[in-house]
Scaffold this motif. Structure first.
Motif: not given
Length: 482
Positions: A372-393
């Motif tokens: 119930s709380e982890l999705p919020f905590m995981a947002t930084e990890n998701i951002i970093m993964a997107m950047v590794q795929k070429g996304g803009d932070r």
């Protein structure tokens, strides 16, 4: 009159162990006085006092354990003379007539009362140390069992980064280890008052030995050796310094703080339905609400811990108002507060031992709360993964910020589940990381070094601390009497 017609302390009548109750019982107290009189007479005889005969020593030895009738007789005698020690001298003399004239020879009342109290302090610490060692051992086994199980951490009782069930237990254990250190240190520092006389000058014993200072010093040392102590305090007034009581009761008060904190954590966890204290199959949680499983053991610990921490003030106040060589306003309060402190600490540790022998963990509840709380905590990890795929932070941060607030509104205003991940999976912008989301949400990747910290702490720090006490560790579960 029935025993049910007068007040009795629940500390001894309801909660405390037989071992601790017996230590502070009248029989143990008065038998210890007799042991001290026997020891004094034995030492005086060995150092050349011809007035003390072998027959006197033999009779004192034969009657060192006081009987019920003798306790009653001493109580009746005290009503006449208004002096507890002299009442017992009188009764002991009747039991050992050959020694009647030499019992208490050269001594003051504090030879028996204070030396006995120091014996009780030492022996009571030994009882507590054994209980505390076993609480630490049980809790350490629990910590290792659950060292890898992720759980939601709390700061300010608000959701924080994940830890593990076992790592949280190490926080309780660490404080208990400090309590073990403090109580053991206080126990090992306890000496005897020894043979010091009415104001601590040993004047009466100097007279007994015709001014022989060496004999008086030998008497003090011999009594100490016969009683199994490593030494006596070099100087005293009529009593041993009441600062000794501060040094001993202080660590018990600190233990009360540790126990209160741990039991409070468990009460909160019980409310969260993540971890509970043992609950027996026939136990009733509420007289009205049959479904309830109240944390009564932890509540008992918290209740008695408040009493224990408060007793420290008794020792501080008493030590601060002792006039010159002594004043008697220490007597009544010490009869109450010192046994009470040890009985209370004994009950707290026995209860904690029962709790730690059977704590129940609910993994599914823990997992549901994490998710119930982890999705919020995981947002930084998701951002970093997107950047590794070429996304803009920065662009990614804005997308996930909007989705996070939408999900938070569902949780807080609508009472729904956290649907942030579903929103991310529905947002085309995040398609590059959809396949990685399960991995990015694996709770075990959010606990840092908690498992490794727990394992090292238990196997190194705790093991080292408990090594001197390993012969005290027992395997059986402790049951509560009531």
């Amino acid at each position: 009159m029935s025993s049910f017609d007068s007040y009795s302390s629940p500390l001894s009548s309801r909660y405390a162990s037989k071992e601790m109750s017996a230590l502070f019982s009248p029989r143990t107290r008065y038998s210890t006085w007799r042991k001290l009189w026997l020891t004094l007479a034995t030492a005086e005889q060995q150092l050349g006092l011809d007035t003390i005969t072998d027959e006197a020593i033999a009779q004192l030895k034969d009657h060192v354990e006081i009987t019920d009738d003798e306790i009653r007789a001493a109580s009746e005698q005290e009503k006449i003379v208004r002096h507890d020690v002299m009442s017992h001298v009188h009764v002991y003399g009747i039991a050992a007539p050959a020694a009647a004239g030499i019992i208490h020879l050269g001594a003051t009342s504090c030879f028996v009362t204070d030396n006995a109290d120091l014996i009780f302090l030492r022996d009571a610490c030994d009882i507590l140390i054994k209980r505390l060692v076993n609480v630490i051992q049980k809790l350490s086994e629990f910590a290792l069992q659950y060292k890898d199980m992720p759980v939601l951490g709390w700061t300010h009782f608000q959701p924080a980064q994940l830890t593990t069930v076992g790592k949280r237990a190490t926080l309780w254990i660490q404080e208990l280890l400090w309590d073990l250190r403090n109580i053991s240190r206080a126990r090992d520092d306890i000496l005897l008052r020894g043979v010091k006389g009415t104001t601590g000058t040993q004047a009466s014993f100097l007279t007994l030995f015709d001014g022989d200072h060496v004999k008086v010093e030998e008497l003090d040392q011999l009594v100490v050796e016969l009683l199994g102590f490593k030494g006596a305090y070099p100087v005293t007034g009529q009593t041993y310094s009441r600062k000794i009581d501060i040094d001993v009761i202080g660590p018990l008060s600190s233990l009360g703080a540790t126990a209160h904190k741990m039991a409070t954590d468990l009460r909160l966890l019980a409310n969260l339905k993540e971890v509970e204290e043992p609950f027996e199959s026939t136990q009733i949680g509420s007289s009205a609400m049959a479904y309830k499983r109240n944390p009564m053991r932890c509540e008992r610990v918290c209740s008695l811990a408040r009493h224990l921490t408060g007793l420290y003030q008794d020792t501080v106040q008493t030590a601060s108002v002792q006039w010159f060589e002594r004043t008697l306003d220490d007597s009544a309060i010490r009869r109450v507060s010192i046994p009470s402190a040890f009985l209370t600490a004994d009950i707290i540790l026995s209860t904690l031992l029962n709790i730690t022998s059977g704590m129940v963990v609910y993994p599914k509840v823990i997992e549901r709360r994490i998710m119930s709380e982890l999705p919020f905590m995981a947002t930084e990890n998701i951002i970093m993964a997107m950047v590794q795929k070429g996304g803009d932070r920065q662009i990614c941060h804005e997308h996930i910020r909007v989705l996070s607030h939408q999900a938070a509104k569902v949780v807080k205003e609508e009472g729904g589940d956290n649907d942030l991940i579903s929103r991310i999976k529905s947002e085309p912008y995040f398609e590059p990381v959809w396949a990685e989301l399960d991995k990015l949400l694996d709770p075990s990747t959010f606990v840092g070094r908690a498992p490794q910290q727990t394992e090292k702490f238990v196997n190194v720090t705790v093991a080292s601390a408990l090594e001197p006490y390993k012969n005290l560790i027992v395997s059986e579960k402790v049951e509560l009497s009531v």
